[in-house]
Design a protein around this motif. Structure first.
Motif, PDB file in Angstrom:
ATOM      1  N   LEU A   1       0.463  -3.398  -6.033  1.00 24.90           N
ATOM      2  CA  LEU A   1       0.020  -2.270  -5.369  1.00 24.90           C
ATOM      3  C   LEU A   1      -1.570  -2.382  -5.091  1.00 24.90           C
ATOM      4  O   LEU A   1      -2.435  -2.472  -6.050  1.00 24.90           O
ATOM      5  CB  LEU A   1       0.385  -1.114  -6.116  1.00 24.90           C
ATOM      6  CG  LEU A   1      -0.202   0.262  -5.360  1.00 24.90           C
ATOM      7  CD1 LEU A   1       0.549   0.501  -4.325  1.00 24.90           C
ATOM      8  CD2 LEU A   1       0.095   1.596  -6.584  1.00 24.90           C
ATOM      9  N   LYS A   2      -1.880  -2.712  -3.771  1.00 25.74           N
ATOM     10  CA  LYS A   2      -3.155  -3.191  -3.502  1.00 25.74           C
ATOM     11  C   LYS A   2      -4.370  -1.700  -3.182  1.00 25.74           C
ATOM     12  O   LYS A   2      -5.300  -1.783  -3.134  1.00 25.74           O
ATOM     13  CB  LYS A   2      -3.533  -4.058  -2.497  1.00 25.74           C
ATOM     14  CG  LYS A   2      -2.483  -5.494  -2.586  1.00 25.74           C
ATOM     15  CD  LYS A   2      -3.022  -5.837  -3.916  1.00 25.74           C
ATOM     16  CE  LYS A   2      -2.216  -7.230  -4.063  1.00 25.74           C
ATOM     17  NZ  LYS A   2      -2.603  -7.996  -5.519  1.00 25.74           N
ATOM     18  N   ALA A   3      -3.492  -0.729  -2.653  1.00 26.39           N
ATOM     19  CA  ALA A   3      -4.462   0.625  -2.269  1.00 26.39           C
ATOM     20  C   ALA A   3      -3.442   1.432  -2.133  1.00 26.39           C
ATOM     21  O   ALA A   3      -2.210   1.492  -1.824  1.00 26.39           O
ATOM     22  CB  ALA A   3      -5.221   0.143  -0.809  1.00 26.39           C
ATOM     23  N   ILE A   4      -4.192   2.856  -2.287  1.00 25.83           N
ATOM     24  CA  ILE A   4      -3.196   4.019  -2.070  1.00 25.83           C
ATOM     25  C   ILE A   4      -4.213   4.873  -1.114  1.00 25.83           C
ATOM     26  O   ILE A   4      -5.470   4.919  -1.221  1.00 25.83           O
ATOM     27  CB  ILE A   4      -3.071   4.565  -3.410  1.00 25.83           C
ATOM     28  CG1 ILE A   4      -4.066   5.247  -4.175  1.00 25.83           C
ATOM     29  CG2 ILE A   4      -1.825   3.841  -4.025  1.00 25.83           C
ATOM     30  CD1 ILE A   4      -3.852   5.935  -5.257  1.00 25.83           C
TER      31      ILE A   4
ATOM     32  N   ALA B   1       2.537   5.723  -9.027  1.00 30.26           N
ATOM     33  CA  ALA B   1       2.868   4.169  -9.035  1.00 30.26           C
ATOM     34  C   ALA B   1       1.528   3.483  -9.399  1.00 30.26           C
ATOM     35  O   ALA B   1       1.689   2.410 -10.031  1.00 30.26           O
ATOM     36  CB  ALA B   1       3.361   3.905  -7.425  1.00 30.26           C
ATOM     37  N   ALA B   2       0.469   4.040  -8.945  1.00 30.28           N
ATOM     38  CA  ALA B   2      -0.713   3.273  -9.503  1.00 30.28           C
ATOM     39  C   ALA B   2      -0.928   3.250 -11.049  1.00 30.28           C
ATOM     40  O   ALA B   2      -1.313   2.304 -11.637  1.00 30.28           O
ATOM     41  CB  ALA B   2      -1.942   4.048  -8.968  1.00 30.28           C
ATOM     42  N   ALA B   3      -0.397   4.414 -11.651  1.00 34.71           N
ATOM     43  CA  ALA B   3      -0.364   4.395 -13.163  1.00 34.71           C
ATOM     44  C   ALA B   3       0.668   3.495 -13.598  1.00 34.71           C
ATOM     45  O   ALA B   3       0.552   3.258 -14.902  1.00 34.71           O
ATOM     46  CB  ALA B   3       0.004   5.801 -13.618  1.00 34.71           C
ATOM     47  N   SER B   4       1.508   3.071 -12.878  1.00 31.52           N
ATOM     48  CA  SER B   4       2.579   2.049 -13.577  1.00 31.52           C
ATOM     49  C   SER B   4       2.015   0.733 -13.690  1.00 31.52           C
ATOM     50  O   SER B   4       2.469  -0.038 -14.475  1.00 31.52           O
ATOM     51  CB  SER B   4       3.775   1.809 -12.529  1.00 31.52           C
ATOM     52  OG  SER B   4       3.252   0.985 -11.534  1.00 31.52           O
TER      53      SER B   4
ATOM     54  N   ALA C   1       0.914  -1.172  -0.051  1.00 37.13           N
ATOM     55  CA  ALA C   1      -0.137   0.045  -0.101  1.00 37.13           C
ATOM     56  C   ALA C   1       0.875   1.419   0.100  1.00 37.13           C
ATOM     57  O   ALA C   1       2.097   1.065   0.297  1.00 37.13           O
ATOM     58  CB  ALA C   1      -0.853  -0.074   1.084  1.00 37.13           C
ATOM     59  N   MET C   2       0.388   2.478  -0.352  1.00 38.33           N
ATOM     60  CA  MET C   2       1.217   3.848  -0.262  1.00 38.33           C
ATOM     61  C   MET C   2       0.190   4.563   0.495  1.00 38.33           C
ATOM     62  O   MET C   2      -1.035   4.556   0.558  1.00 38.33           O
ATOM     63  CB  MET C   2       1.424   3.979  -1.786  1.00 38.33           C
ATOM     64  CG  MET C   2       2.597   3.155  -2.629  1.00 38.33           C
ATOM     65  SD  MET C   2       2.867   3.809  -4.165  1.00 38.33           S
ATOM     66  CE  MET C   2       3.876   5.333  -3.476  1.00 38.33           C
ATOM     67  N   TRP C   3       0.975   5.553   1.229  1.00 40.56           N
ATOM     68  CA  TRP C   3       0.399   6.693   1.849  1.00 40.56           C
ATOM     69  C   TRP C   3       1.287   7.907   1.702  1.00 40.56           C
ATOM     70  O   TRP C   3       2.565   7.815   1.680  1.00 40.56           O
ATOM     71  CB  TRP C   3       0.293   6.359   3.282  1.00 40.56           C
ATOM     72  CG  TRP C   3      -0.164   7.460   4.255  1.00 40.56           C
ATOM     73  CD1 TRP C   3      -1.433   7.722   4.558  1.00 40.56           C
ATOM     74  CD2 TRP C   3       0.594   8.366   4.856  1.00 40.56           C
ATOM     75  NE1 TRP C   3      -1.535   8.890   5.370  1.00 40.56           N
ATOM     76  CE2 TRP C   3      -0.079   9.332   5.337  1.00 40.56           C
ATOM     77  CE3 TRP C   3       2.152   8.961   4.776  1.00 40.56           C
ATOM     78  CZ2 TRP C   3       0.018  10.538   6.179  1.00 40.56           C
ATOM     79  CZ3 TRP C   3       2.423   9.986   5.453  1.00 40.56           C
ATOM     80  CH2 TRP C   3       1.315  10.711   6.148  1.00 40.56           C
ATOM     81  N   GLY C   4       0.656   9.018   1.813  1.00 41.42           N
ATOM     82  CA  GLY C   4       1.506  10.386   1.995  1.00 41.42           C
ATOM     83  C   GLY C   4       0.619  11.513   1.284  1.00 41.42           C
ATOM     84  O   GLY C   4      -0.768  11.413   0.794  1.00 41.42           O
ATOM     85  N   ASP C   5       1.387  12.749   1.475  1.00 45.55           N
ATOM     86  CA  ASP C   5       0.570  13.926   1.254  1.00 45.55           C
ATOM     87  C   ASP C   5       1.643  14.563  -0.094  1.00 45.55           C
ATOM     88  O   ASP C   5       2.534  14.493   0.076  1.00 45.55           O
ATOM     89  CB  ASP C   5       0.919  15.141   2.370  1.00 45.55           C
ATOM     90  CG  ASP C   5       0.114  14.524   3.803  1.00 45.55           C
ATOM     91  OD1 ASP C   5      -0.588  13.467   3.749  1.00 45.55           O
ATOM     92  OD2 ASP C   5       0.189  15.314   4.464  1.00 45.55           O
TER      93      ASP C   5
ATOM     94  N   ALA D   1      -5.918   5.837 -17.255  1.00 46.53           N
ATOM     95  CA  ALA D   1      -6.284   4.974 -18.334  1.00 46.53           C
ATOM     96  C   ALA D   1      -6.004   3.418 -18.036  1.00 46.53           C
ATOM     97  O   ALA D   1      -6.644   2.752 -18.894  1.00 46.53           O
ATOM     98  CB  ALA D   1      -5.298   5.481 -19.185  1.00 46.53           C
ATOM     99  N   GLY D   2      -5.235   3.093 -17.022  1.00 47.63           N
ATOM    100  CA  GLY D   2      -4.993   1.792 -17.070  1.00 47.63           C
ATOM    101  C   GLY D   2      -5.751   0.978 -15.705  1.00 47.63           C
ATOM    102  O   GLY D   2      -6.824   1.450 -15.397  1.00 47.63           O
ATOM    103  N   ARG D   3      -5.116  -0.003 -15.230  1.00 50.54           N
ATOM    104  CA  ARG D   3      -5.346  -0.874 -13.979  1.00 50.54           C
ATOM    105  C   ARG D   3      -5.906   0.057 -12.850  1.00 50.54           C
ATOM    106  O   ARG D   3      -4.903   0.892 -12.494  1.00 50.54           O
ATOM    107  CB  ARG D   3      -4.338  -1.852 -13.544  1.00 50.54           C
ATOM    108  CG  ARG D   3      -4.664  -2.516 -12.305  1.00 50.54           C
ATOM    109  CD  ARG D   3      -3.257  -3.412 -11.921  1.00 50.54           C
ATOM    110  NE  ARG D   3      -3.855  -4.072 -10.723  1.00 50.54           N
ATOM    111  CZ  ARG D   3      -3.250  -3.560  -9.360  1.00 50.54           C
ATOM    112  NH1 ARG D   3      -2.759  -2.214  -9.349  1.00 50.54           N
ATOM    113  NH2 ARG D   3      -3.670  -4.225  -8.314  1.00 50.54           N
ATOM    114  N   SER D   4      -7.187   0.097 -12.220  1.00 52.23           N
ATOM    115  CA  SER D   4      -7.380   0.902 -11.015  1.00 52.23           C
ATOM    116  C   SER D   4      -7.068   0.151  -9.700  1.00 52.23           C
ATOM    117  O   SER D   4      -6.488  -0.705  -9.689  1.00 52.23           O
ATOM    118  CB  SER D   4      -8.828   1.054 -10.967  1.00 52.23           C
ATOM    119  OG  SER D   4      -9.610  -0.025 -10.982  1.00 52.23           O
ATOM    120  N   VAL D   5      -6.757   1.115  -8.729  1.00 48.04           N
ATOM    121  CA  VAL D   5      -6.200   0.646  -7.673  1.00 48.04           C
ATOM    122  C   VAL D   5      -7.275   1.553  -6.481  1.00 48.04           C
ATOM    123  O   VAL D   5      -7.592   2.559  -6.695  1.00 48.04           O
ATOM    124  CB  VAL D   5      -4.910   1.339  -7.167  1.00 48.04           C
ATOM    125  CG1 VAL D   5      -4.454   1.030  -5.982  1.00 48.04           C
ATOM    126  CG2 VAL D   5      -3.966   0.600  -8.202  1.00 48.04           C
ATOM    127  N   PRO D   6      -7.941   0.759  -5.568  1.00 54.06           N
ATOM    128  CA  PRO D   6      -8.746   1.297  -4.663  1.00 54.06           C
ATOM    129  C   PRO D   6      -7.736   2.403  -3.980  1.00 54.06           C
ATOM    130  O   PRO D   6      -6.744   2.341  -3.445  1.00 54.06           O
ATOM    131  CB  PRO D   6      -8.858  -0.025  -3.662  1.00 54.06           C
ATOM    132  CG  PRO D   6      -8.625  -1.042  -4.287  1.00 54.06           C
ATOM    133  CD  PRO D   6      -7.856  -0.656  -5.406  1.00 54.06           C
TER     134      PRO D   6
END
Length: 533
Positions: A122-125, A114-117, A100-104, A217-222
């Motif tokens: 990567l399960k959630a941001i 990273a989600a666009a990659s 997962a990723m977090w931050g401001d 445009a690609g794979r979505s991430v929650p």
């Protein structure tokens, strides 16, 4: 990384330092340019909070910053570097392959990148106070008469935060206003040029930051997407909200959280003791639950699989002015409806459109600019400035509603439509919506601005003032300010059409706003409950 550059990271594992748990587990990745080990972002305290919930935390200096190799080049490497870092994490003994990723802010942007990659691990941001369009200079197509007004931070940021590996503390002499010349003096003093600044000024080379061209445009991430009502970068976040709505696969996994906070993490209802520029470790720790618990609850479902995705609200939002967090299926909430108020020649906000047209004028004087109300636009709620004094200036138009009879809850978009003109070639138009208390103090609750070219010919412009979730208390009134500069938060117009960053010759301009008739100034608000006067 795939090109051989090494990026530096700090690994935090659950357990005591001498008994760290190196067994495979879920990892939270934080990629930032502000020093993974420094005090500004207090990542060690955040990592401690996450590891206490059993997560492994990997905090990384992005390419070119602090201990990481490569060039300090804004934005353009974060998609591939995000992918490669996630791939590296999945190969470590302490990783179970779920990230997962977090931050401001910028380290919210690195999550969108990273989600666009498209990395499947990567399960959630949980991006906060950020946007995929963060930071680049404003551009206007040749056929367009309008564009956004440029922030001064646009060129300041690559001179300070992304000039080289370190964070450089510098700002111009705001009285001089020859910003480009001062930037060159600064570069000469440092003894080297900054790659990011030189790519943006004077001849911008805007390298693609998303290889696919569209981050959605690609794979979505929650995504738990946090927007601050008083975040100066909120327009970028709301732009992403609209883009996500046009991508059904992303929209289905998009969870919006809206809070009464600014970019630096100050809240509207903070105690005065917590409105300090340098917060102690004790104050920072006390703030961690409200800052991190929403993300942890989100990750519990989408990373660890504990709970049902259907139980996570699509929208969770604070009605500012109260301590209430509401849950809704949509934004704006069901039942919210638009209303229109018109500015009148006698300085009122009225439900009735004035029949007769009038055209009040004001002077934009480059030598006497309307000052920004907050010393730091990123920390608006640190000072909670009273904007009532601005309305006493001759170069600020002011329009007031009658006091509210009963509380009125506003929830949704705010916009202004206005017909303006100038005797100068370029006109900046700022519109601010204020809550005026019975004691006369005024809190800004929404704002927008636009720049008009060929301004000697009148034009009708639509100004997006963002979204609002706010309780206007009984006895309070709404006020609108209209003016032509907000300095030094925004680059001011010279009055001659000269580039504001370079400055040069200046001239005062007479600005005109149409009131009444078919081109009347109109403010559109969204009301959820109660009645505006």
């Amino acid at each position: 990384m795939r090109d051989g550059i090494t990026l530096a990271g700090d690994l935090y594992l659950p357990g005591a330092p001498d008994h760290a748990d190196r067994s495979p587990g879920d990892t939270i990745l934080i990629r930032l340019p502000y020093d993974k080990s420094g005090s500004y972002c207090f990542i060690p305290l955040i990592a401690e909070y996450f590891t206490n919930r059993g997560y492994r935390v990997f905090a990384q200096d992005v390419r070119g910053k602090f201990r990481s190799g490569g060039d300090a080049l804004l934005f353009v490497n974060e998609v591939e570097d995000g992918y490669d870092t996630i791939e590296w994490i999945t190969q470590q003994e302490w990783s179970n392959g779920r990230v997962a990723m977090w931050g401001d802010s910028y380290y919210g942007y690195t999550q969108w990148a990273a989600a666009a990659s498209g990395h499947p691990a990567l399960k959630a941001i949980a991006p906060r106070v950020t946007g995929t369009g963060l930071g680049e200079p404003v551009r206007r197509a040749p056929a367009e008469r309008t564009r956004a007004v440029e922030w001064t931070v646009t060129y300041m940021y690559p001179l300070t935060q992304f000039f080289d590996r370190d964070m450089l503390l510098w700002e111009p002499d705001w009285e001089r206003r020859d910003f480009a010349a001062q930037a060159e003096e600064f570069i000469q003093q440092v003894g080297a040029r900054g790659l990011s600044y030189d790519q943006w000024y004077p001849h911008p080379v805007l390298l693609p930051r998303f290889p696919s061209g569209d981050p959605f445009a690609g794979r979505s991430v929650p995504a738990l997407h946090t927007v601050g009502w008083w975040d100066n970068c909120a327009p970028l976040a709301w732009a992403d909200v609209e883009r996500i709505r046009n991508h059904p696969n992303w929209d289905a996994h998009h969870h919006l959280r809206i809070e009464a906070l600014d970019h630096e993490g100050y809240y509207l209802l903070d105690d005065d003791a917590d409105r300090v520029g340098e917060r102690s470790d004790e104050q920072l720790r006390a703030n961690l639950p409200r800052m991190l618990d929403p993300a942890l609850d989100f990750f519990e479902v989408f990373v660890r699989g504990n709970g049902a995705a259907a139980d996570v609200p699509a929208v969770c939002w604070n009605l500012a002015g109260t301590d209430e967090m509401r849950r809704d299926a949509t934004w704006p909430p069901i039942g919210a409806h638009p209303i229109v108020r018109f500015a009148t020649g006698d300085g009122a906000l009225s439900a009735e459109r004035p029949v007769a047209a009038s055209a009040p004028q004001w002077t934009h004087d480059p030598a006497d600019l309307v000052p920004s109300s907050a010393p730091d636009a990123f920390a608006f709620l640190l000072t909670l400035p009273d904007e009532a004094p601005l309305g006493e200036r001759a170069d600020v138009l002011r329009f007031d509603s009658a006091p509210a009879v009963g509380d009125v809850d506003l929830a949704g978009p705010v916009s202004a439509r206005m017909t303006v003109a100038s005797d100068g070639p370029v006109m900046d138009c700022f519109v601010r919506l204020l809550d005026v208390s019975p004691d006369g103090t005024a809190l800004r609750i929404a704002r927008g601005q636009i720049q008009l070219h060929d301004a000697t010919k009148a034009a009708t412009v639509d100004i997006d003032m963002g979204h609002i979730g706010y309780r206007l208390a009984s006895g309070h009134r709404l006020r609108v300010h209209v003016y032509s500069s907000d300095y030094p938060e925004y680059l001011p117009q010279t009055g001659t059409g000269a580039d504001p960053w370079t400055w040069g010759s200046t001239a005062p301009n007479r600005q005109t706003l149409t009131l009444g008739g078919p081109d009347a100034f109109r403010l559109t608000l969204t009301v959820l409950d109660g009645e505006l006067p």
